[in-house]
Design a protein around this motif. Structure first.
Motif, PDB file in Angstrom:
ATOM      1  N   ARG A   1      49.026 -26.870   2.232  1.00  0.00           N
ATOM      2  CA  ARG A   1      48.808 -26.726   3.678  1.00  0.00           C
ATOM      3  C   ARG A   1      48.492 -25.264   4.029  1.00  0.00           C
ATOM      4  O   ARG A   1      49.139 -24.666   4.873  1.00  0.00           O
ATOM      5  N   ALA A   2      47.506 -24.695   3.347  1.00  0.00           N
ATOM      6  CA  ALA A   2      47.150 -23.289   3.564  1.00  0.00           C
ATOM      7  C   ALA A   2      46.829 -23.031   5.031  1.00  0.00           C
ATOM      8  O   ALA A   2      46.126 -23.809   5.686  1.00  0.00           O
ATOM      9  N   GLY A   3      47.386 -21.937   5.564  1.00  0.00           N
ATOM     10  CA  GLY A   3      47.166 -21.570   6.957  1.00  0.00           C
ATOM     11  C   GLY A   3      48.227 -22.095   7.900  1.00  0.00           C
ATOM     12  O   GLY A   3      48.370 -21.581   9.020  1.00  0.00           O
ATOM     13  N   ASP A   4      48.995 -23.104   7.483  1.00  0.00           N
ATOM     14  CA  ASP A   4      50.099 -23.618   8.289  1.00  0.00           C
ATOM     15  C   ASP A   4      51.390 -22.918   7.878  1.00  0.00           C
ATOM     16  O   ASP A   4      51.542 -22.491   6.738  1.00  0.00           O
ATOM     17  N   THR A   5      52.310 -22.811   8.799  1.00  0.00           N
ATOM     18  CA  THR A   5      53.620 -22.245   8.498  1.00  0.00           C
ATOM     19  C   THR A   5      54.628 -23.373   8.348  1.00  0.00           C
ATOM     20  O   THR A   5      54.721 -24.258   9.207  1.00  0.00           O
ATOM     21  N   ILE A   6      55.369 -23.358   7.244  1.00  0.00           N
ATOM     22  CA  ILE A   6      56.374 -24.386   7.001  1.00  0.00           C
ATOM     23  C   ILE A   6      57.703 -23.715   6.660  1.00  0.00           C
ATOM     24  O   ILE A   6      57.749 -22.542   6.283  1.00  0.00           O
ATOM     25  N   ARG A   7      58.748 -24.494   6.791  1.00  0.00           N
ATOM     26  CA  ARG A   7      60.085 -24.000   6.438  1.00  0.00           C
ATOM     27  C   ARG A   7      60.412 -24.421   5.006  1.00  0.00           C
ATOM     28  O   ARG A   7      60.242 -25.583   4.645  1.00  0.00           O
ATOM     29  N   ARG A   8      60.868 -23.447   4.223  1.00  0.00           N
ATOM     30  CA  ARG A   8      61.303 -23.716   2.853  1.00  0.00           C
ATOM     31  C   ARG A   8      62.722 -23.196   2.674  1.00  0.00           C
ATOM     32  O   ARG A   8      63.005 -22.034   2.955  1.00  0.00           O
ATOM     33  N   VAL A   9      63.614 -24.084   2.235  1.00  0.00           N
ATOM     34  CA  VAL A   9      65.019 -23.731   2.042  1.00  0.00           C
ATOM     35  C   VAL A   9      65.342 -23.871   0.557  1.00  0.00           C
ATOM     36  O   VAL A   9      65.038 -24.901  -0.054  1.00  0.00           O
ATOM     37  N   GLN A  10      65.965 -22.834  -0.012  1.00  0.00           N
ATOM     38  CA  GLN A  10      66.327 -22.853  -1.428  1.00  0.00           C
ATOM     39  C   GLN A  10      67.838 -22.777  -1.561  1.00  0.00           C
ATOM     40  O   GLN A  10      68.489 -21.928  -0.942  1.00  0.00           O
ATOM     41  N   LEU A  11      68.399 -23.704  -2.355  1.00  0.00           N
ATOM     42  CA  LEU A  11      69.842 -23.795  -2.541  1.00  0.00           C
ATOM     43  C   LEU A  11      70.182 -23.693  -4.021  1.00  0.00           C
ATOM     44  O   LEU A  11      69.369 -24.043  -4.883  1.00  0.00           O
ATOM     45  N   GLU A  12      71.411 -23.275  -4.306  1.00  0.00           N
ATOM     46  CA  GLU A  12      71.917 -23.255  -5.670  1.00  0.00           C
ATOM     47  C   GLU A  12      73.352 -23.752  -5.686  1.00  0.00           C
ATOM     48  O   GLU A  12      74.120 -23.500  -4.760  1.00  0.00           O
ATOM     49  N   SER A  13      73.692 -24.475  -6.745  1.00  0.00           N
ATOM     50  CA  SER A  13      75.045 -24.983  -6.929  1.00  0.00           C
ATOM     51  C   SER A  13      75.251 -25.223  -8.420  1.00  0.00           C
ATOM     52  O   SER A  13      74.348 -24.972  -9.226  1.00  0.00           O
ATOM     53  N   LYS A  14      76.409 -25.730  -8.784  1.00  0.00           N
ATOM     54  CA  LYS A  14      76.645 -26.091 -10.190  1.00  0.00           C
ATOM     55  C   LYS A  14      75.758 -27.248 -10.633  1.00  0.00           C
ATOM     56  O   LYS A  14      75.588 -27.477 -11.824  1.00  0.00           O
ATOM     57  N   PHE A  15      75.173 -27.974  -9.690  1.00  0.00           N
ATOM     58  CA  PHE A  15      74.191 -28.995 -10.042  1.00  0.00           C
ATOM     59  C   PHE A  15      72.839 -28.378 -10.393  1.00  0.00           C
ATOM     60  O   PHE A  15      71.988 -29.049 -10.953  1.00  0.00           O
TER      61      PHE A  15
END
Length: 298
Positions: free
Chosen positions: A210-224
């Protein structure tokens, strides 16, 4: 009892609850084991099983277990199955020889847990639905759950605890979710997995076509392990949204060459992400789609 005394007792009770609440939150069970025990579930046609496994191992290295036929569901069924261990992530591969029973085929991952019943209760407490209640399989127990937004996962437990070396690089569980369900899903999974959000960013959508569009990206970390959540309106071009896992590789060009030599197809050529690394999309024999990326630039 005087009004003053009653007010003091109420205030004391409120303070006690405030002090106890964080302790109760911390007491929520942490049922994760480690990322090397978490598998991406891959469903292929029986005729494609050998070609897929050979292609995936040829691309990323590692090895596959012997092929065997099991009943891995609580109702009658048969599937040829292999467990694939690679330095960048694990797979559970299923080639059903009978129709696939209800609830199966939609789960993206299998997460090893310390206790299947405690894990089920913890997931439900965090807000998950139970698609298939705990059941026995040939080597342990399983349960299928669903988070907000329709994110399906399998939790599993082995009668004999496995012992695998840590991964060379931990893959990303890639989740695409709507703006309606995003925060609800994130809160549910954070609670269950004891996960931490390591980044919550507005990025250029070129990373998911989706070049040119702004999106939300969330990155998480856990023992999984790691999870990357893309919050979108669902208007995605193929193949984005069809992949469930992203694999970190040391050398993008070398990996693409190995993929091509082993029968995989490049669906999206490498492009730079907002963190400065490169990302591409592959499809393996049998239809399995994955993202690959190299390390983020710091």
């Amino acid at each position: 009892m005087t009004t003053h005394t009653l007010r003091n007792r109420i205030a004391s009770a409120v303070l006690s609850l405030a002090l106890v609440a964080p302790a109760l939150a911390l007491a929520a069970p942490d049922v994760a084991v480690a990322p090397q025990y978490d598998t991406t579930h891959v469903y292929v046609a029986n005729a494609d099983l050998d070609a897929f496994v050979a292609s995936f191992v040829g691309t990323f290295g590692g090895k596959a277990s012997p092929r065997a036929v099991f009943t891995v569901t609580p109702t009658p069924s048969k599937t040829a199955s292999q467990y694939v261990q690679t330095p960048v992530g694990m797979l559970s591969v299923f080639a059903f020889q009978t129709p696939i029973p209800y609830g199966f085929g939609e789960e993206r991952t299998g997460y090893l847990v310390t206790d299947i019943h405690v894990a089920r209760a913890a997931a439900v407490e965090a807000g998950a639905d139970v698609v298939v209640e705990p059941f026995d399989d040939p080597i342990g127990k399983d349960v299928l759950i669903q988070w907000a937004g329709g994110v399906n996962m399998q939790l599993y437990w082995h009668t004999r605890a496995p012992s695998y070396a840590p991964l060379h690089s931990v893959p990303d569980n890639r989740v695409y979710i709507s703006k309606v369900s995003a925060d609800k899903f994130l809160n549910q999974f954070k609670t269950f997995a004891h996960a931490k959000i390591v980044a919550d960013s507005q990025i250029d959508g070129g990373e998911i076509g989706r070049a040119g569009d702004t999106i939300r990206r969330v990155q998480l970390e856990s023992k999984f392990g790691k999870m990357t959540v893309f919050v979108t309106d669902g208007k995605l071009t193929f193949p984005y949204g069809r992949e469930s896992t992203g694999y970190q590789v040391d050398d993008m060009a070398d990996t693409l060459n190995k993929a091509a030599a082993n029968g995989a197809t490049v669906l999206a050529a490498p492009r730079q992400t907002s963190t400065g690394n490169m990302t591409a999309m592959l499809q393996f024999p049998g239809g399995y789609i994955s993202e690959i990326h190299d390390a983020a630039k710091r």
